[in-house]
Design a protein around this motif. Structure first.
Motif, PDB file in Angstrom:
ATOM      1  N   UNK A 194     -10.870   1.584   7.106  1.00 35.15           N
ATOM      2  CA  UNK A 194     -12.204   0.979   7.121  1.00 35.15           C
ATOM      3  C   UNK A 194     -12.855   0.967   5.748  1.00 35.15           C
ATOM      4  N   UNK A 195     -12.534   1.938   4.894  1.00 34.74           N
ATOM      5  CA  UNK A 195     -13.167   2.031   3.578  1.00 34.74           C
ATOM      6  C   UNK A 195     -12.425   1.239   2.504  1.00 34.74           C
ATOM      7  N   UNK A 196     -11.323   0.578   2.862  1.00 35.38           N
ATOM      8  CA  UNK A 196     -10.516  -0.129   1.874  1.00 35.38           C
ATOM      9  C   UNK A 196     -10.976  -1.574   1.710  1.00 35.38           C
ATOM     10  N   UNK A 197     -10.630  -2.143   0.550  1.00 32.65           N
ATOM     11  CA  UNK A 197     -10.898  -3.559   0.336  1.00 32.65           C
ATOM     12  C   UNK A 197      -9.973  -4.378   1.227  1.00 32.65           C
ATOM     13  N   UNK A 198     -10.462  -5.461   1.828  1.00 34.55           N
ATOM     14  CA  UNK A 198      -9.604  -6.252   2.704  1.00 34.55           C
ATOM     15  C   UNK A 198      -8.557  -7.023   1.910  1.00 34.55           C
ATOM     16  N   UNK A 199      -7.413  -7.246   2.519  1.00 31.82           N
ATOM     17  CA  UNK A 199      -6.380  -8.076   1.885  1.00 31.82           C
ATOM     18  C   UNK A 199      -6.725  -9.555   2.001  1.00 31.82           C
ATOM     19  N   UNK A 200      -5.990 -10.367   1.286  1.00 35.70           N
ATOM     20  CA  UNK A 200      -6.089 -11.824   1.441  1.00 35.70           C
ATOM     21  C   UNK A 200      -5.080 -12.258   2.494  1.00 35.70           C
ATOM     22  N   UNK A 201      -5.513 -13.057   3.449  1.00 37.73           N
ATOM     23  CA  UNK A 201      -4.605 -13.569   4.470  1.00 37.73           C
ATOM     24  C   UNK A 201      -3.654 -14.586   3.837  1.00 37.73           C
ATOM     25  N   UNK A 202      -2.390 -14.429   4.074  1.00 36.91           N
ATOM     26  CA  UNK A 202      -1.385 -15.318   3.493  1.00 36.91           C
ATOM     27  C   UNK A 202      -1.509 -16.729   4.058  1.00 36.91           C
ATOM     28  N   UNK A 258      14.885  -3.358   1.716  1.00 37.05           N
ATOM     29  CA  UNK A 258      14.002  -4.230   0.941  1.00 37.05           C
ATOM     30  C   UNK A 258      12.707  -4.432   1.719  1.00 37.05           C
ATOM     31  N   UNK A 259      11.597  -4.471   0.977  1.00 36.36           N
ATOM     32  CA  UNK A 259      10.305  -4.333   1.645  1.00 36.36           C
ATOM     33  C   UNK A 259       9.185  -5.020   0.878  1.00 36.36           C
ATOM     34  N   UNK A 260       8.130  -5.345   1.612  1.00 34.09           N
ATOM     35  CA  UNK A 260       6.849  -5.772   1.046  1.00 34.09           C
ATOM     36  C   UNK A 260       5.778  -4.968   1.758  1.00 34.09           C
ATOM     37  N   UNK A 261       4.915  -4.304   1.005  1.00 34.32           N
ATOM     38  CA  UNK A 261       3.948  -3.378   1.596  1.00 34.32           C
ATOM     39  C   UNK A 261       2.750  -4.071   2.230  1.00 34.32           C
ATOM     40  N   UNK A 262       2.502  -5.345   1.907  1.00 33.08           N
ATOM     41  CA  UNK A 262       1.366  -6.030   2.491  1.00 33.08           C
ATOM     42  C   UNK A 262       0.056  -5.341   2.170  1.00 33.08           C
ATOM     43  N   UNK A 263      -0.763  -5.112   3.197  1.00 37.25           N
ATOM     44  CA  UNK A 263      -2.095  -4.540   2.961  1.00 37.25           C
ATOM     45  C   UNK A 263      -2.037  -3.062   2.587  1.00 37.25           C
ATOM     46  N   UNK A 264      -0.864  -2.407   2.737  1.00 42.08           N
ATOM     47  CA  UNK A 264      -0.727  -1.008   2.341  1.00 42.08           C
ATOM     48  C   UNK A 264      -0.232  -0.864   0.901  1.00 42.08           C
ATOM     49  N   UNK A 265      -0.201  -1.960   0.162  1.00 37.79           N
ATOM     50  CA  UNK A 265       0.194  -1.916  -1.246  1.00 37.79           C
ATOM     51  C   UNK A 265      -0.947  -1.363  -2.104  1.00 37.79           C
ATOM     52  N   UNK A 266      -0.663  -1.239  -3.405  1.00 41.18           N
ATOM     53  CA  UNK A 266      -1.662  -0.794  -4.387  1.00 41.18           C
ATOM     54  C   UNK A 266      -2.289   0.542  -3.981  1.00 41.18           C
ATOM     55  N   UNK A 323      -4.279  -7.031  -2.465  1.00 40.93           N
ATOM     56  CA  UNK A 323      -3.224  -6.956  -1.462  1.00 40.93           C
ATOM     57  C   UNK A 323      -3.214  -8.209  -0.579  1.00 40.93           C
ATOM     58  N   UNK A 324      -2.095  -8.383   0.137  1.00 39.86           N
ATOM     59  CA  UNK A 324      -1.858  -9.539   0.993  1.00 39.86           C
ATOM     60  C   UNK A 324      -1.503  -9.062   2.387  1.00 39.86           C
ATOM     61  N   UNK A 325      -1.778  -9.881   3.384  1.00 44.05           N
ATOM     62  CA  UNK A 325      -1.500  -9.479   4.764  1.00 44.05           C
ATOM     63  C   UNK A 325      -1.530 -10.711   5.665  1.00 44.05           C
ATOM     64  N   UNK A 326      -1.166 -10.558   6.928  1.00 44.10           N
ATOM     65  CA  UNK A 326      -1.286 -11.679   7.862  1.00 44.10           C
ATOM     66  C   UNK A 326      -2.741 -12.113   8.047  1.00 44.10           C
ATOM     67  N   UNK A 327      -3.637 -11.131   8.112  1.00 45.42           N
ATOM     68  CA  UNK A 327      -5.065 -11.380   8.310  1.00 45.42           C
ATOM     69  C   UNK A 327      -5.858 -10.525   7.335  1.00 45.42           C
ATOM     70  N   UNK A 328      -7.102 -10.939   7.103  1.00 44.69           N
ATOM     71  CA  UNK A 328      -7.949 -10.239   6.122  1.00 44.69           C
ATOM     72  C   UNK A 328      -8.565  -8.984   6.740  1.00 44.69           C
ATOM     73  N   UNK A 329      -7.702  -8.104   7.228  1.00 47.71           N
ATOM     74  CA  UNK A 329      -8.126  -6.862   7.868  1.00 47.71           C
ATOM     75  C   UNK A 329      -7.595  -5.690   7.062  1.00 47.71           C
ATOM     76  N   UNK A 330      -8.464  -4.808   6.561  1.00 46.52           N
ATOM     77  CA  UNK A 330      -7.968  -3.671   5.772  1.00 46.52           C
ATOM     78  C   UNK A 330      -7.261  -2.659   6.652  1.00 46.52           C
ATOM     79  N   UNK A 331      -6.367  -1.879   6.041  1.00 51.73           N
ATOM     80  CA  UNK A 331      -5.679  -0.819   6.779  1.00 51.73           C
ATOM     81  C   UNK A 331      -6.659   0.274   7.184  1.00 51.73           C
TER      82      UNK A 331
END
Length: 370
Positions: free
Chosen positions: A139-147, A101-109, A129-137
């Motif tokens: 450099x060209x990706x949209x940043x995630x929202x920090x949880x 079971x998994x959650x992809x975090x910033x590597x989702x979508x 996408x969601x992640x611990x911090x607003x750092x994209x996987x």
């Protein structure tokens, strides 16, 4: 007897041998619900003679999917689809079936690998996408929202919900995905986690949320069935997550009732520099096994029967976990047993395929021919 074909105990779950089919994403579900591809895919693997089949990374929420076509276990439709497939597979195979079971975090979508694997932005049919911090996987990706606190609580609850659905499905064991750059790995790695609260900074803080998720899943899943974690042993990037942190995490998991650790590596950064070679991740498993003492699953370019046997016989790991090699040769355990002079379970419909010179290859095989 070949050590590879000795039984293995994972908590209360006994495996007939030490060959594990690793979870492998198929990117072939519809809104998280599996269809006939999964019936064919899991059905053939369940007839392989391995000791355990782990179902691919299964998203605990729609936003936790790697791709729009990822398998999920967050809706009644997902659960019903898996129930249909599991019922068919179990009619013909006694192999234990676990689920990752998994959650992809910033590597989702993201798009499926055969479509390039790039991020799908919300305006192109993807999602935020969601992640611990607003750092994209990348450099060209949209940043995630920090949880935030509410987001963390929802993720924990989603893991619990998936665990309860898995229990109803009769899943024999649960693997929590904290590897390959997905959400829980993102919390562990200082490359992805730059929080300033109790979930970031020190090693203890970065381990906090993955351990909370483990505790919540362990409490929600039946006590007589094992729960374990898959961990990336290193990010393969300087100043990233490393083997020392992996040992510390495994020690804390052991104290919480974790039944095993499944050791892999990488995935959190496109800057990773991986030194590939046969069994390249086995040394990580060897160290965790030696220092922690939990049953340890090794993975990573394990392709030959003699190689797998040596890993077990030399005490480097308690089981070998095969992914691509199993897709390439779904009868890999049969061929390994033939090579090592062991026997393996096979469906009676296939008993007559047993080569004459290997009359004891299949357990229980007995037939005449008119």
């Amino acid at each position: 007897m070949a050590r590879l074909f000795e039984p293995l105990q994972l908590g209360t779950l006994q495996l007939a041998n030490r060959i594990v089919i690793a979870p492998m994403c198929q990117y072939s579900a519809s809104d998280g619900t599996p269809g006939d591809w999964h019936l064919i895919h899991l059905g053939q693997l369940a007839l392989s003679g391995a000791g355990l089949l782990i179902i691919e990374a299964t998203a605990v929420s729609a936003e936790g999917r790697i791709s729009p076509a990822d398998l999920g276990l967050y809706s009644d439709a997902n659960e019903a689809g898996l129930a249909r497939i599991l019922a068919a597979v179990r009619r013909f195979s006694q192999m234990p079936i676990a689920m990752q079971i998994s959650h992809a975090g910033r590597k989702a979508s993201s798009r499926a690998p055969w479509d390039g694997g790039s991020q799908i932005t919300p305006d192109a049919g993807g999602w935020q996408t969601l992640a611990p911090s607003a750092l994209p996987h990348g450099a060209a990706e949209l940043p995630p929202i920090a949880l935030d606190a509410a987001g963390l609580a929802k993720v924990r609850a989603d893991f619990v919900g998936a665990a309860r659905r898995a229990a109803r499905l009769g899943i024999d064991g649960l693997e929590i995905h904290a590897a390959h750059g997905y959400l829980l790995h993102q919390f562990l790695s200082p490359l992805a986690n730059q929080r300033g609260d109790a979930y970031g900074g020190s090693l203890e803080n970065r381990m906090r949320f993955p351990l909370e998720v483990f505790d919540a899943v362990r409490d929600a899943f039946p006590a007589d069935r094992p729960v374990w974690m898959r961990i990336s042993a290193t990010d393969w990037v300087p100043e990233g997550w490393d083997i020392d942190g992996t040992v510390a995490l495994a020690q804390r998991l052991k104290a919480r009732g974790c039944s095993a650790v499944h050791i892999t590596s990488g995935g959190v950064s496109p800057l990773q520099s991986i030194k590939l070679g046969p069994g390249f991740q086995v040394p990580f498993a060897r160290r965790v096994k030696a220092e922690v003492g939990l049953p340890t699953l090794a993975v990573g370019l394990i392709t030959e029967a003699d190689q797998a046997e040596a890993i077990i016989a030399n005490g480097e790991a308690d089981a070998v976990s095969l992914a691509r090699a199993m897709l390439y040769d779904p009868r890999w355990p049969w061929h390994a047993a033939a090579r090592l002079g062991a026997s393996v379970d096979a469906p009676k419909q296939y008993w007559r395929s047993q080569p004459r010179e290997l009359k004891d290859l299949f357990d229980g095989a007995a037939f005449g021919q008119r």
